[in-house]
Design an enzyme around this catalytic site. Structure first.
Site, PDB file in Angstrom:
ATOM      1  N   ASP A 182       0.820  -1.025  -0.051  1.00 15.94           N
ATOM      2  CA  ASP A 182      -0.034   0.007   0.073  1.00 15.94           C
ATOM      3  C   ASP A 182       1.092   1.268  -0.090  1.00 15.94           C
ATOM      4  O   ASP A 182       0.312   2.403   0.164  1.00 15.94           O
ATOM      5  CB  ASP A 182      -0.898  -0.044   1.435  1.00 15.94           C
ATOM      6  CG  ASP A 182      -2.051  -0.714   1.025  1.00 15.94           C
ATOM      7  OD1 ASP A 182      -2.970  -0.684   0.104  1.00 15.94           O
ATOM      8  OD2 ASP A 182      -2.667  -1.427   1.988  1.00 15.94           O
TER       9      ASP A 182
ATOM     10  N   GLU B 130       0.208   9.680   0.933  1.00 14.25           N
ATOM     11  CA  GLU B 130      -0.706  10.554   1.945  1.00 14.25           C
ATOM     12  C   GLU B 130      -0.789  10.155   3.205  1.00 14.25           C
ATOM     13  O   GLU B 130      -0.873  11.117   4.287  1.00 14.25           O
ATOM     14  CB  GLU B 130      -1.820  11.060   1.098  1.00 14.25           C
ATOM     15  CG  GLU B 130      -2.585  12.188   1.902  1.00 14.25           C
ATOM     16  CD  GLU B 130      -4.021  12.340   1.111  1.00 14.25           C
ATOM     17  OE1 GLU B 130      -4.177  13.496   0.753  1.00 14.25           O
ATOM     18  OE2 GLU B 130      -4.807  11.555   1.355  1.00 14.25           O
ATOM     19  N   ASP B 131      -0.839   8.824   3.337  1.00 12.61           N
ATOM     20  CA  ASP B 131      -1.329   8.383   4.923  1.00 12.61           C
ATOM     21  C   ASP B 131       0.077   8.530   5.867  1.00 12.61           C
ATOM     22  O   ASP B 131      -0.257   8.313   6.991  1.00 12.61           O
ATOM     23  CB  ASP B 131      -1.839   6.922   4.561  1.00 12.61           C
ATOM     24  CG  ASP B 131      -3.043   6.893   4.195  1.00 12.61           C
ATOM     25  OD1 ASP B 131      -3.832   7.811   4.257  1.00 12.61           O
ATOM     26  OD2 ASP B 131      -3.230   5.895   3.216  1.00 12.61           O
TER      27      ASP B 131
ATOM     28  N   ARG C 144       0.813  -1.297   7.590  1.00 16.24           N
ATOM     29  CA  ARG C 144       1.299  -0.127   6.923  1.00 16.24           C
ATOM     30  C   ARG C 144       2.173   0.664   7.844  1.00 16.24           C
ATOM     31  O   ARG C 144       2.684   1.743   7.320  1.00 16.24           O
ATOM     32  CB  ARG C 144       0.078   0.977   6.401  1.00 16.24           C
ATOM     33  CG  ARG C 144      -0.866   0.049   5.537  1.00 16.24           C
ATOM     34  CD  ARG C 144      -1.848   1.049   4.800  1.00 16.24           C
ATOM     35  NE  ARG C 144      -0.820   1.869   4.002  1.00 16.24           N
ATOM     36  CZ  ARG C 144      -1.578   3.077   3.528  1.00 16.24           C
ATOM     37  NH1 ARG C 144      -2.671   3.293   3.628  1.00 16.24           N
ATOM     38  NH2 ARG C 144      -0.856   3.952   2.843  1.00 16.24           N
TER      39      ARG C 144
ATOM     40  N   ARG D 164      -8.965   3.981  11.479  1.00 17.68           N
ATOM     41  CA  ARG D 164      -7.474   4.144  11.255  1.00 17.68           C
ATOM     42  C   ARG D 164      -6.841   5.047  12.346  1.00 17.68           C
ATOM     43  O   ARG D 164      -5.677   5.020  12.696  1.00 17.68           O
ATOM     44  CB  ARG D 164      -7.041   4.208   9.883  1.00 17.68           C
ATOM     45  CG  ARG D 164      -7.483   3.365   8.800  1.00 17.68           C
ATOM     46  CD  ARG D 164      -6.635   2.250   9.010  1.00 17.68           C
ATOM     47  NE  ARG D 164      -7.118   1.089   7.648  1.00 17.68           N
ATOM     48  CZ  ARG D 164      -6.505   1.044   6.670  1.00 17.68           C
ATOM     49  NH1 ARG D 164      -5.852   2.086   6.416  1.00 17.68           N
ATOM     50  NH2 ARG D 164      -7.103   0.180   5.756  1.00 17.68           N
TER      51      ARG D 164
ATOM     52  N   HIS E 259     -11.675   6.846   5.051  1.00 15.54           N
ATOM     53  CA  HIS E 259     -10.893   7.848   5.618  1.00 15.54           C
ATOM     54  C   HIS E 259     -11.828   9.171   5.473  1.00 15.54           C
ATOM     55  O   HIS E 259     -12.650   8.965   4.352  1.00 15.54           O
ATOM     56  CB  HIS E 259      -9.646   8.355   4.865  1.00 15.54           C
ATOM     57  CG  HIS E 259      -8.329   7.472   5.102  1.00 15.54           C
ATOM     58  ND1 HIS E 259      -7.736   6.903   4.073  1.00 15.54           N
ATOM     59  CD2 HIS E 259      -7.819   6.996   6.306  1.00 15.54           C
ATOM     60  CE1 HIS E 259      -6.872   5.959   4.391  1.00 15.54           C
ATOM     61  NE2 HIS E 259      -6.828   5.902   5.864  1.00 15.54           N
TER      62      HIS E 259
ATOM     63  N   CYS F 237      -4.758  10.353  -2.124  1.00 10.69           N
ATOM     64  CA  CYS F 237      -3.859   9.620  -1.357  1.00 10.69           C
ATOM     65  C   CYS F 237      -2.387   9.358  -2.089  1.00 10.69           C
ATOM     66  O   CYS F 237      -1.619   8.771  -1.653  1.00 10.69           O
ATOM     67  CB  CYS F 237      -4.447   8.288  -0.885  1.00 10.69           C
ATOM     68  SG  CYS F 237      -5.432   7.471  -1.821  1.00 10.69           S
TER      69      CYS F 237
END
Ligand code: CIR
Length: 259
Positions: free
Chosen positions: A63, A68-69, A88, A134, A167, A254
């Protein structure tokens, strides 16, 4: 105005990433197609005037193209996240050097806080912080304290009851000029009062994750209603095919960290 962005190429095992929301029901992404879409996305950012840092694929983290995460950026500082899904978590260490090259001041979310950058929507000097499956309350609290130091107000937006989005930013975007794009399901929430709102019909919900980059609004292909409404409100959409990323619960925002 943005001048730069960081992106990461998808790896061949991209299809092995998480699909917590779509549960794989949109089908398995085609890697060659995903790569082509990524190239087009990068070209679009460049066409908007951004200089790109393109990171190599990272096969250890399927992933990791969803950069962006891993960080939240404001002009004065960067906050490294602590992603809410264990698979992640390691992505953050892999992006640190690239971010640190541009940000002298960096902080990080620490345990027991968790936070995914996709939950963070910056609307000039106010930031909406999604509390999701998350991003937990402690992660949101840590980010709010960091943002306050940097001169930003913020508020939490609890989306834990929603099954349609991963999200917060899967359902909202800030376009500047006091304008929010909001998926119908969130359009009447009190947190968003006082903004000009472009509502996204339920059938086009995926397109609510669009991104203003300088004078254009990047949006996914196949959503004529939002494209029309953006134009009617004076914005200039730039349409990109995002089909393979959508299959992995990924929105358009993202794939890059913009600053
Ligand atoms: C995940 O479930 O974490 C990835 N497959 C998709 C992450 C998308 N990120 C984002 O919208 N900010």
């Amino acid at each position: 105005m943005f001048t730069r962005a960081i992106v990461r190429k998808p790896g061949e095992n991209f299809a092995e990433g998480l699909t917590d929301v779509s549960l794989g029901q949109l089908g398995r992404p085609d890697f060659a197609k995903a790569l082509g879409q990524h190239e087009a996305y990068c070209k679009a950012l460049e066409a908007c005037g951004l200089e790109l840092t393109v990171l190599e694929k990272d096969l250890q983290y399927p992933d990791s193209t969803f950069v962006e995460d891993a960080a939240v950026l404001v002009p004065t500082a960067a906050m490294f996240t602590r992603p809410g899904h264990a698979s992640r978590e390691g992505e953050v260490a892999r992006i640190k050097d690239a971010v640190k090259r541009f940000f002298a001041k960096c902080a990080e979310i620490t345990s027991p806080g968790t936070l995914d950058g996709g939950d963070i929507c910056e609307a000039e000097h106010h930031v909406f912080i999604g509390v999701s499956h998350r991003t937990n309350e402690e992660g949101a609290r840590q980010l709010a304290a960091f943002l306050a130091q940097e001169g930003y107000t913020s508020c939490p937006v609890d989306i834990r009851h929603m099954t349609s989005i991963l999200h917060l930013k899967s359902g909202i975007a800030y376009l500047g000029e006091n304008t929010l794009v909001l998926m119908e399901e969130m359009a009447d929430r009190p947190e968003f009062k006082g903004y000009r709102v472009i509502r996204v019909a339920e059938a086009e919900s995926y397109a609510a994750n669009c991104v203003r980059v300088n004078d254009r609004v990047l949006m996914p292909a196949g959503f004529p209603g939002l494209e029309r409404d953006l134009k009617a409100n004076g914005f200039k959409p730039l349409v990109l095919d995002m089909s393979e990323y959508r299959k992995m619960d990924g929105g358009l925002s993202c794939l890059s960290l913009r600053f």
